[in-house]
Scaffold this motif. Structure first.
Motif, short mmCIF file in Angstrom:
data_model
loop_
_atom_site.label_atom_id
_atom_site.label_comp_id
_atom_site.label_asym_id
_atom_site.label_seq_id
_atom_site.Cartn_x
_atom_site.Cartn_y
_atom_site.Cartn_z
N GLY B 223 0.81 -1.20 0.00
CA GLY B 223 0.00 0.00 0.00
C GLY B 223 0.84 1.24 0.00
N ALA B 224 0.16 2.40 -0.09
CA ALA B 224 0.85 3.68 -0.01
C ALA B 224 1.38 3.84 1.41
N PRO B 225 2.46 4.65 1.57
CA PRO B 225 3.05 4.81 2.91
C PRO B 225 2.02 5.16 3.99
N ARG B 226 1.08 6.08 3.69
CA ARG B 226 0.09 6.49 4.70
C ARG B 226 -0.79 5.32 5.10
N GLU B 227 -1.16 4.52 4.11
CA GLU B 227 -2.01 3.38 4.34
C GLU B 227 -1.31 2.35 5.22
N ILE B 228 -0.04 2.08 4.88
CA ILE B 228 0.75 1.11 5.63
C ILE B 228 0.90 1.56 7.08
N TYR B 229 1.13 2.87 7.24
CA TYR B 229 1.40 3.38 8.58
C TYR B 229 0.11 3.48 9.41
N ASN B 230 -0.95 3.95 8.78
CA ASN B 230 -2.18 4.20 9.54
C ASN B 230 -3.12 3.00 9.59
N ARG B 231 -3.04 2.13 8.61
CA ARG B 231 -3.94 0.97 8.58
C ARG B 231 -3.15 -0.32 8.41
N PRO B 232 -2.26 -0.62 9.34
CA PRO B 232 -1.51 -1.88 9.20
C PRO B 232 -2.46 -3.06 9.31
N VAL B 233 -2.25 -4.10 8.48
CA VAL B 233 -3.19 -5.22 8.46
C VAL B 233 -2.91 -6.24 9.56
N ASN B 234 -1.68 -6.27 10.06
CA ASN B 234 -1.41 -7.22 11.12
C ASN B 234 -0.36 -6.67 12.09
N ARG B 235 -0.15 -7.44 13.11
CA ARG B 235 0.73 -6.99 14.17
C ARG B 235 2.17 -6.78 13.67
N PHE B 236 2.62 -7.66 12.73
CA PHE B 236 3.98 -7.52 12.23
C PHE B 236 4.18 -6.15 11.57
N VAL B 237 3.21 -5.79 10.69
CA VAL B 237 3.34 -4.52 9.96
C VAL B 237 3.29 -3.36 10.94
N ALA B 238 2.35 -3.41 11.89
CA ALA B 238 2.20 -2.33 12.86
C ALA B 238 3.47 -2.17 13.70
N ASP B 239 4.08 -3.29 14.02
CA ASP B 239 5.27 -3.28 14.86
C ASP B 239 6.50 -2.84 14.08
N PHE B 240 6.59 -3.31 12.81
CA PHE B 240 7.80 -3.05 12.03
C PHE B 240 7.85 -1.60 11.57
N ILE B 241 6.67 -1.05 11.18
CA ILE B 241 6.64 0.32 10.69
C ILE B 241 6.34 1.24 11.87
N GLY B 242 7.28 2.02 12.25
CA GLY B 242 7.08 2.96 13.35
C GLY B 242 6.91 2.23 14.66
N GLU B 243 6.48 3.00 15.68
CA GLU B 243 6.28 2.38 16.99
C GLU B 243 4.79 2.26 17.26
N THR B 244 4.41 1.22 17.95
CA THR B 244 2.99 0.99 18.22
C THR B 244 2.82 0.44 19.63
N ASN B 245 1.75 0.89 20.28
CA ASN B 245 1.35 0.28 21.54
C ASN B 245 0.36 -0.83 21.24
N PHE B 246 0.59 -2.01 21.80
CA PHE B 246 -0.36 -3.11 21.64
C PHE B 246 -1.02 -3.39 22.98
N LEU B 247 -2.37 -3.47 22.98
CA LEU B 247 -3.08 -3.78 24.22
C LEU B 247 -3.99 -4.96 23.97
N GLN B 248 -3.93 -5.95 24.84
CA GLN B 248 -4.75 -7.15 24.68
C GLN B 248 -6.16 -6.90 25.21
N GLY B 249 -7.12 -7.65 24.66
CA GLY B 249 -8.49 -7.52 25.14
C GLY B 249 -9.45 -8.27 24.24
N ALA B 250 -10.74 -7.88 24.29
CA ALA B 250 -11.74 -8.57 23.48
C ALA B 250 -12.76 -7.56 22.99
N LEU B 251 -13.42 -7.90 21.88
CA LEU B 251 -14.43 -7.01 21.32
C LEU B 251 -15.74 -7.20 22.05
#
Lengths: 305, 359
Positions: B223-251
């Protein structure tokens, strides 16, 4: 003042250093420079009646290298026999160098492109003939190519020929023998150069539309040139002075300069001519080495300047 | 009619070795790169990005699948018959040739007339601003200059596709920034499709039209850089691109229930139609978290550490259940944000900035 004592101590030290080096220097002078000077001196003397020299200064030997006097009308002409031997020596040495390169380059390339742990064994195989006596190896070749030898017997046995092919005592036999003998001297420096070659450059050339052949010619060969020059010198110099191989495989008719020199000190009983020929050989070899130094320092200049 | 892709990989797979020792460097990758695009393959070392590049260049043949360039199948073609040039990580400049001869090498190999080669070489050297160095040898140049020679050499034959294998990794930071804008300029001016390989996410985001994030031999997201950064499809992408806080839970109906018990409101987009009850991970970028004084509405937290980065200050805050959230604040003029470890704060996670990732 202390400096006088110091100076004394320093000169004492220097004297001691010279004294310690003296045995080596004397040995070097007697062992290397001495015989060479004797050879130079002999080349300017007259031949002795049966052998050796008579102490009378003359340029006869040096003139005799190139010129000869007709025994009937006493006119001077070129020493055709000598020149033929020089020409054969030079031709066979150049051809040996070319042949070892043609055979040695693919060999060195093959070894350098093997996995690192397999290269040692291949290099060992290349050097094996080196561990065998030269005379024995040469006689082995003789056994293969002589008229009743392996090749001729096999061909006659198969009915392909009726008469044995004369291979022994030809220039080709000498060339074959020398190529075999000196091949490792070409392969090893070539291997060292190819081993240092950065194969990513070959990839880059390939990426830039070079065919394999062009990549070889335009990128690999220029870069491994120091190895080619080193190998060529290592093969050319001993080829020029070769004695055993032309003697055994070339016979009396296909003499090279080494055999011719030996002849002067033996049956020829012309030591001064032998000495002059030896000096000439030395000069040619030195010339080749100087050329090598020039070529290799040119490369260094390119790198720094 | 659909526009022709500059390069296309169809189920390209590459396995090294055989039998039990076989290692798959690339797992059936399919990808289309459009004409004139600046496309980046991004991932950690060993993710398969260089293998994919080498398949496109022709240095490797795929174990399975096809490579198409300009719509033509080139899978069986060697590198010298592909309209592709490469800028190598090591530059691989020919040490025995001058800069001009290096740049002209490709055209020379294509048997172009001498005059044309000379003109193109001059043009390329002007493009990379190295006219004065034409008769030097590569070893007499600095790293940045060698880099530009490598670029000029690869661009000179006007390839349909320029491949760049981590070309900036050997340069120092300042030079790298310069070369980044230089590369963008060259790509604009020549209009050639660039395929750029890097492990540097910032480089990928600033330079590319589109990015493919790779991991473990497959493409995770394109995807475009903005898409990759703002809408990562999985944890790997979110973690690899920039920094991200991950919080566990349920919907749940109406939001995301964190392990600490607090409910976070989600946008419909972030929720993406996931049913209630599913366990998931909530992701939010440090700069999107809002920090308030203790006792305000939001998630109560305690400051555990503040780290000063110059322009930014990172506040590490701990939630009630011990989960840590990093908040990035712009440093105030004094440089002091006035929070010491132990201070009570409130975190707010804006609905539009929150992502939900499947576990």
């Amino acid at each position: 003042m202390a400096s006088a004592a110091e100076r004394l101590a320093v000169s004492d030290q220097t004297r001691r250093n010279w004294l310690l080096a003296a045995p080596a220097l004397i040995l070097l002078l007697l062992g290397a420079a001495g015989p060479l000077l004797v050879v130079v001196a002999y080349s300017f003397l007259k031949p002795g009646e049966f052998s050796g020299v008579t102490w009378e200064f003359t340029f006869d030997a040096w003139i005799g290298v190139f010129l000869q006097q007709d025994i009937f009308d006493e006119t001077w002409g070129l020493a055709d026999a000598h020149l033929a031997i020089f020409w054969r020596s030079a031709k066979l040495s150049v051809l040996t160098t070319v042949m070892t390169f043609v055979i040695g380059f693919p060999m060195a390339w093959f070894i350098a492109t093997r996995p690192a742990n397999k290269r040692a064994i291949w290099l060992f195989l290349v050097t094996i003939p080196f561990w065998t006596n030269l005379l024995i190896r040469t006689f082995a070749i003789l056994e293969v190519i002589r008229n009743q030898g392996v090749i001729n017997s096999a061909l006659i046995g198969l009915g392909l020929i009726d008469e044995p092919i004369q291979m022994l005592y030809t220039d080709a036999a000498v060339l074959f023998g020398m190529t075999y003998v000196y091949l490792p001297l070409m392969v090893l420096p070539l291997y060292a150069a190819i081993d240092r070659f950065d194969f990513r450059l070959a990839e880059a050339a390939f990426d830039l539309y070079a065919s394999r052949w062009k990549m070889m010619r335009r990128v690999v060969l220029p870069i491994v040139r120091p190895g080619i020059v080193a190998g060529s010198i290592l093969v050319f110099v001993p080829s020029l002075g070769a004695y055993v191989t032309p003697r055994v495989l070339g016979g009396g008719k296909n003499m090279m300069i080494g055999n011719f020199i030996e002849l002067q000190f033996g049956q020829g009983r012309n030591w001064p001519l032998g000495a002059a020929l030896s000096m000439l050989l030395l000069i040619v070899v030195l010339g080749a080495l100087l050329l090598y130094v020039r070529v290799s320092s040119d490369r260094a200049g390119e790198r720094h300047g | 009619m659909q526009r022709q892709a500059a390069v296309e990989a169809r189920g390209a797979r590459k396995v090294y070795g055989s039998g039990p020792a076989a290692v798959a460097a690339l797992e059936r990758v399919s990808l289309e790169i459009a004409e004139g695009e600046f496309f980046t393959l991004l991932g950690p070392s060993g993710c398969g990005k260089t293998t994919l590049l080498r398949l496109i260049a022709g240095f490797e043949t795929p174990t399975e699948g096809q490579i198409l360039i300009g719509g033509a199948d080139v899978t069986a073609d060697p590198p010298n018959r592909r309209p592709v040039n490469t800028v190598f990580q090591s530059y691989a400049l020919f040490p025995h040739l001058t800069v001009a001869e290096n740049v002209g090498f490709g055209l020379d190999m294509l048997d172009k007339p001498k005059a044309e080669v000379r003109a193109t070489v001059a043009e390329m050297l002007a493009l990379v601003k190295l006219e004065a160095m034409a008769s030097r040898r590569p070893t007499q140049l600095s790293g940045g200059q060698q880099q530009r020679v490598a670029l000029a050499r690869a661009l000179a034959p006007r390839p349909k596709l320029l491949l760049l294998d981590e070309p900036l990794s050997a340069l120092d930071l300042k030079l790298r920034k310069e070369m980044q804008s230089e590369l963008k300029r060259l790509q604009r001016e020549t209009g050639i499709t660039f395929v750029f390989v890097t492990h540097d996410q910032e480089e990928a985001l600033t330079m590319s039209d589109r990015v493919a994030v790779m991991s473990g031999g497959s493409i995770q997201q394109v995807g475009a850089p903005r898409e990759i950064y703002n809408r990562p499809v999985n944890r790997f992408v979110a973690d690899f691109i920039g920094e991200t806080n991950f919080l566990q839970g349920a919907l749940e109906e109406g939001g995301f229930r964190l392990a600490s018990g607090a409910l976070v409101t989600l946008s419909d987009d972030a929720r993406g139609g996931r049913p209630s009850g599913a366990a998931a991970t909530l992701a939010i970028r440090p700069e999107q978290v809002r920090l308030g004084a203790g006792g305000e509405a939001g998630l109560p937290a305690t400051v555990s550490e503040t780290v000063y980065f110059g322009t930014d200050t990172h506040v590490h805050a701990r939630l009630a259940d011990g989960a840590e959230v990093v908040v990035r604040l712009q440093s105030p003029p004094s440089g002091e944000i006035g929070l010491s470890p132990g201070a009570a704060v409130t975190l707010r996670l804006p609905a539009e900035a929150v992502q939900v990732l499947d576990d």
